[in-house]
Design a protein around this motif. Structure first.
Motif, PDB file in Angstrom:
ATOM      1  N   ALA A  25      -8.751 -10.329   3.116  1.00  0.00           N
ATOM      2  CA  ALA A  25      -9.431  -9.122   1.986  1.00  0.00           C
ATOM      3  C   ALA A  25      -7.335  -8.641   2.498  1.00  0.00           C
ATOM      4  O   ALA A  25      -7.021  -8.480   3.577  1.00  0.00           O
ATOM      5  CB  ALA A  25      -9.592  -7.930   2.132  1.00  0.00           C
ATOM      6  N   GLU A  26      -6.572  -8.264   1.776  1.00  0.00           N
ATOM      7  CA  GLU A  26      -5.402  -7.617   1.754  1.00  0.00           C
ATOM      8  C   GLU A  26      -5.240  -6.802   3.544  1.00  0.00           C
ATOM      9  O   GLU A  26      -4.787  -6.942   4.214  1.00  0.00           O
ATOM     10  CB  GLU A  26      -4.488  -7.270   0.338  1.00  0.00           C
TER      11      GLU A  26
ATOM     12  N   ALA B  11     -21.408 -18.711  15.106  1.00  0.00           N
ATOM     13  CA  ALA B  11     -19.791 -18.318  15.920  1.00  0.00           C
ATOM     14  C   ALA B  11     -19.103 -18.408  14.828  1.00  0.00           C
ATOM     15  O   ALA B  11     -18.642 -18.927  14.026  1.00  0.00           O
ATOM     16  CB  ALA B  11     -19.296 -19.133  16.889  1.00  0.00           C
ATOM     17  N   HIS B  12     -18.823 -17.414  14.839  1.00  0.00           N
ATOM     18  CA  HIS B  12     -17.564 -16.437  13.412  1.00  0.00           C
ATOM     19  C   HIS B  12     -16.175 -16.900  13.532  1.00  0.00           C
ATOM     20  O   HIS B  12     -15.932 -16.843  14.761  1.00  0.00           O
ATOM     21  CB  HIS B  12     -18.170 -15.253  12.945  1.00  0.00           C
ATOM     22  N   LEU B  13     -15.493 -17.818  13.074  1.00  0.00           N
ATOM     23  CA  LEU B  13     -13.909 -17.657  13.724  1.00  0.00           C
ATOM     24  C   LEU B  13     -13.327 -16.499  13.338  1.00  0.00           C
ATOM     25  O   LEU B  13     -12.522 -16.152  14.451  1.00  0.00           O
ATOM     26  CB  LEU B  13     -13.287 -18.842  11.893  1.00  0.00           C
ATOM     27  N   LEU B  14     -13.721 -15.712  11.770  1.00  0.00           N
ATOM     28  CA  LEU B  14     -12.918 -14.813  11.384  1.00  0.00           C
ATOM     29  C   LEU B  14     -13.919 -14.253  12.450  1.00  0.00           C
ATOM     30  O   LEU B  14     -15.084 -13.622  11.306  1.00  0.00           O
ATOM     31  CB  LEU B  14     -12.499 -13.865  10.667  1.00  0.00           C
ATOM     32  N   PRO B  15     -14.430 -12.528  13.222  1.00  0.00           N
ATOM     33  CA  PRO B  15     -14.870 -11.709  13.552  1.00  0.00           C
ATOM     34  C   PRO B  15     -16.120 -10.941  12.067  1.00  0.00           C
ATOM     35  O   PRO B  15     -15.293 -10.577  11.555  1.00  0.00           O
ATOM     36  CB  PRO B  15     -14.717 -10.667  14.535  1.00  0.00           C
ATOM     37  N   LYS B  16     -17.308 -10.666  12.205  1.00  0.00           N
ATOM     38  CA  LYS B  16     -17.506 -10.412  10.661  1.00  0.00           C
ATOM     39  C   LYS B  16     -17.558  -9.173  11.203  1.00  0.00           C
ATOM     40  O   LYS B  16     -17.656  -8.150  10.278  1.00  0.00           O
ATOM     41  CB  LYS B  16     -19.302 -10.442  10.568  1.00  0.00           C
ATOM     42  N   ARG B  17     -17.589  -8.487  12.056  1.00  0.00           N
ATOM     43  CA  ARG B  17     -17.174  -7.030  12.859  1.00  0.00           C
ATOM     44  C   ARG B  17     -16.428  -6.053  11.479  1.00  0.00           C
ATOM     45  O   ARG B  17     -15.576  -6.285  10.839  1.00  0.00           O
ATOM     46  CB  ARG B  17     -16.754  -6.587  14.203  1.00  0.00           C
ATOM     47  N   PRO B  18     -16.503  -4.459  11.874  1.00  0.00           N
ATOM     48  CA  PRO B  18     -16.012  -3.492  10.886  1.00  0.00           C
ATOM     49  C   PRO B  18     -14.114  -3.564  11.291  1.00  0.00           C
ATOM     50  O   PRO B  18     -13.393  -3.958  11.664  1.00  0.00           O
ATOM     51  CB  PRO B  18     -16.415  -2.358  10.429  1.00  0.00           C
ATOM     52  N   VAL B  19     -13.739  -3.541   9.641  1.00  0.00           N
ATOM     53  CA  VAL B  19     -11.581  -3.101   9.933  1.00  0.00           C
ATOM     54  C   VAL B  19     -11.129  -2.720  11.201  1.00  0.00           C
ATOM     55  O   VAL B  19     -10.736  -3.022  11.637  1.00  0.00           O
ATOM     56  CB  VAL B  19     -11.681  -3.267   8.306  1.00  0.00           C
ATOM     57  N   ASN B  20     -11.894  -1.682  10.816  1.00  0.00           N
ATOM     58  CA  ASN B  20     -11.383  -0.501  12.001  1.00  0.00           C
ATOM     59  C   ASN B  20     -11.541  -1.318  13.415  1.00  0.00           C
ATOM     60  O   ASN B  20     -11.031  -0.325  14.296  1.00  0.00           O
ATOM     61  CB  ASN B  20     -11.811   0.782  11.893  1.00  0.00           C
ATOM     62  N   GLN B  21     -12.546  -2.157  14.062  1.00  0.00           N
ATOM     63  CA  GLN B  21     -12.759  -2.894  14.993  1.00  0.00           C
ATOM     64  C   GLN B  21     -12.041  -4.201  15.397  1.00  0.00           C
ATOM     65  O   GLN B  21     -12.723  -4.775  16.485  1.00  0.00           O
ATOM     66  CB  GLN B  21     -13.798  -2.532  15.801  1.00  0.00           C
ATOM     67  N   GLY B  22     -11.212  -4.001  14.354  1.00  0.00           N
ATOM     68  CA  GLY B  22     -10.416  -5.513  14.189  1.00  0.00           C
ATOM     69  C   GLY B  22     -11.074  -7.207  13.867  1.00  0.00           C
ATOM     70  O   GLY B  22     -11.104  -7.996  13.595  1.00  0.00           O
ATOM     71  N   GLY B  23     -12.234  -6.443  12.356  1.00  0.00           N
ATOM     72  CA  GLY B  23     -13.106  -7.484  11.845  1.00  0.00           C
ATOM     73  C   GLY B  23     -11.801  -8.053  10.675  1.00  0.00           C
ATOM     74  O   GLY B  23     -11.066  -7.421  10.257  1.00  0.00           O
ATOM     75  N   PHE B  24     -13.158  -8.735   9.915  1.00  0.00           N
ATOM     76  CA  PHE B  24     -12.667  -9.464   8.508  1.00  0.00           C
ATOM     77  C   PHE B  24     -13.972  -9.445   7.889  1.00  0.00           C
ATOM     78  O   PHE B  24     -14.738 -10.660   7.733  1.00  0.00           O
ATOM     79  CB  PHE B  24     -11.890 -11.016   8.831  1.00  0.00           C
TER      80      PHE B  24
ATOM     81  N   ARG C   8      -3.548  -7.297   8.410  1.00  0.00           N
ATOM     82  CA  ARG C   8      -2.753  -6.481   9.665  1.00  0.00           C
ATOM     83  C   ARG C   8      -2.840  -6.961  10.710  1.00  0.00           C
ATOM     84  O   ARG C   8      -2.651  -7.145  11.602  1.00  0.00           O
ATOM     85  CB  ARG C   8      -2.171  -4.658   9.437  1.00  0.00           C
ATOM     86  N   HIS C   9      -4.124  -7.147  10.898  1.00  0.00           N
ATOM     87  CA  HIS C   9      -4.609  -7.341  12.565  1.00  0.00           C
ATOM     88  C   HIS C   9      -3.392  -8.631  13.345  1.00  0.00           C
ATOM     89  O   HIS C   9      -3.272  -9.905  12.100  1.00  0.00           O
ATOM     90  CB  HIS C   9      -6.311  -8.308  12.248  1.00  0.00           C
ATOM     91  N   LYS C  10      -3.749  -7.955  14.460  1.00  0.00           N
ATOM     92  CA  LYS C  10      -3.063  -9.913  15.000  1.00  0.00           C
ATOM     93  C   LYS C  10      -3.454 -10.714  15.023  1.00  0.00           C
ATOM     94  O   LYS C  10      -3.051 -12.514  14.524  1.00  0.00           O
ATOM     95  CB  LYS C  10      -2.711  -9.078  15.952  1.00  0.00           C
ATOM     96  N   LEU C  11      -4.928 -10.902  15.179  1.00  0.00           N
ATOM     97  CA  LEU C  11      -5.732 -12.130  14.558  1.00  0.00           C
ATOM     98  C   LEU C  11      -5.350 -13.099  13.677  1.00  0.00           C
ATOM     99  O   LEU C  11      -5.138 -14.634  13.592  1.00  0.00           O
ATOM    100  CB  LEU C  11      -7.093 -12.500  14.948  1.00  0.00           C
ATOM    101  N   TYR C  12      -4.928 -12.412  12.371  1.00  0.00           N
ATOM    102  CA  TYR C  12      -4.799 -13.087  11.320  1.00  0.00           C
ATOM    103  C   TYR C  12      -3.614 -13.740  11.687  1.00  0.00           C
ATOM    104  O   TYR C  12      -3.194 -14.786  10.926  1.00  0.00           O
ATOM    105  CB  TYR C  12      -4.711 -11.859  10.303  1.00  0.00           C
ATOM    106  N   SER C  13      -2.672 -12.672  11.598  1.00  0.00           N
ATOM    107  CA  SER C  13      -0.826 -13.236  12.012  1.00  0.00           C
ATOM    108  C   SER C  13      -1.144 -14.323  12.793  1.00  0.00           C
ATOM    109  O   SER C  13      -0.423 -15.238  12.479  1.00  0.00           O
ATOM    110  CB  SER C  13      -0.275 -12.143  12.748  1.00  0.00           C
ATOM    111  N   ARG C  14      -1.344 -14.769  14.233  1.00  0.00           N
ATOM    112  CA  ARG C  14      -1.806 -15.315  15.152  1.00  0.00           C
ATOM    113  C   ARG C  14      -2.430 -17.080  14.566  1.00  0.00           C
ATOM    114  O   ARG C  14      -1.726 -17.896  14.836  1.00  0.00           O
ATOM    115  CB  ARG C  14      -2.822 -15.032  15.937  1.00  0.00           C
ATOM    116  N   LEU C  15      -3.042 -16.740  13.684  1.00  0.00           N
ATOM    117  CA  LEU C  15      -3.923 -17.836  13.278  1.00  0.00           C
ATOM    118  C   LEU C  15      -3.115 -18.419  11.248  1.00  0.00           C
ATOM    119  O   LEU C  15      -3.136 -19.745  11.651  1.00  0.00           O
ATOM    120  CB  LEU C  15      -5.109 -17.640  12.537  1.00  0.00           C
ATOM    121  N   VAL C  16      -2.292 -17.827  11.360  1.00  0.00           N
ATOM    122  CA  VAL C  16      -1.700 -18.332  10.646  1.00  0.00           C
ATOM    123  C   VAL C  16      -0.651 -19.203  10.626  1.00  0.00           C
ATOM    124  O   VAL C  16      -0.127 -20.042  10.522  1.00  0.00           O
ATOM    125  CB  VAL C  16      -1.184 -17.157   9.103  1.00  0.00           C
TER     126      VAL C  16
END
Length: 154
Positions: free
Chosen positions: A135-136, A67-80, A140-148
């Motif tokens: 990546a920069e 299970a990926h901690l940060l989803p691997k899907r494309p950026v435009n789908q909220g992924g990393f 901007r994804h909410k998940l990134y801010s939440r995890l930080v």
């Protein structure tokens, strides 16, 4: 000088470019294959959350327990995708029957719940390594801010 046209052999043929694009589209590009194979060697066969059996021994389904901690899907789908194959961007979870992997992916097991669990320190250590590698444009994804916030207690 001669009138002959020079032909250079491309580093990647058009046929190979098409195949690579198709593989990337369906998520089976070589880099991801190598990631899953390498992580399988690190698997224990036990779910991090419930200690149930994982798919480690099943050649067909072992990927379901990574299970990926940060989803691997494309950026435009909220992924990393920038950390999709990062060696610390995963945990081992069970997959079948009310699986921890499914519950983690769909948010039934929340990050706030994980923060209050015995598994948090291991996951936090992984996130301390993975988050700076994001990546920069993915930050901007909410998940990134939440995890930080959760990881750095901000």
């Amino acid at each position: 000088l001669s009138d002959k046209k020079t032909y250079r052999i491309p580093k990647v043929s058009e046929k190979r470019k098409k195949k690579m694009a198709q593989q990337k589209e369906v998520g089976t590009d070589g880099e991801m294959d190598k990631f899953f194979e390498a992580m399988r060697k690190r698997m224990t066969g036990r779910c991090l959350f419930c200690n149930g059996a994982t798919e480690k021994k099943n050649d067909e389904t072992y990927r379901h327990s990574i299970a990926h901690l940060l989803p691997k899907r494309p950026v435009n789908q909220g992924g990393f995708p920038s950390v999709g194959t990062h060696e610390e961007n995963w945990i081992e979870l069970c997959y079948y029957n009310e699986s921890c992997h499914t519950n983690f992916d769909n948010g039934t097991i929340t990050w706030e719940f994980i923060k209050d669990s015995k598994e948090w320190e291991l996951i936090r250590e992984k996130l301390l390594i993975v988050l700076p590698a994001v990546a920069e444009e993915e930050r901007r994804h909410k998940l990134y801010s939440r995890l930080v916030e959760l990881v750095y207690n901000k």
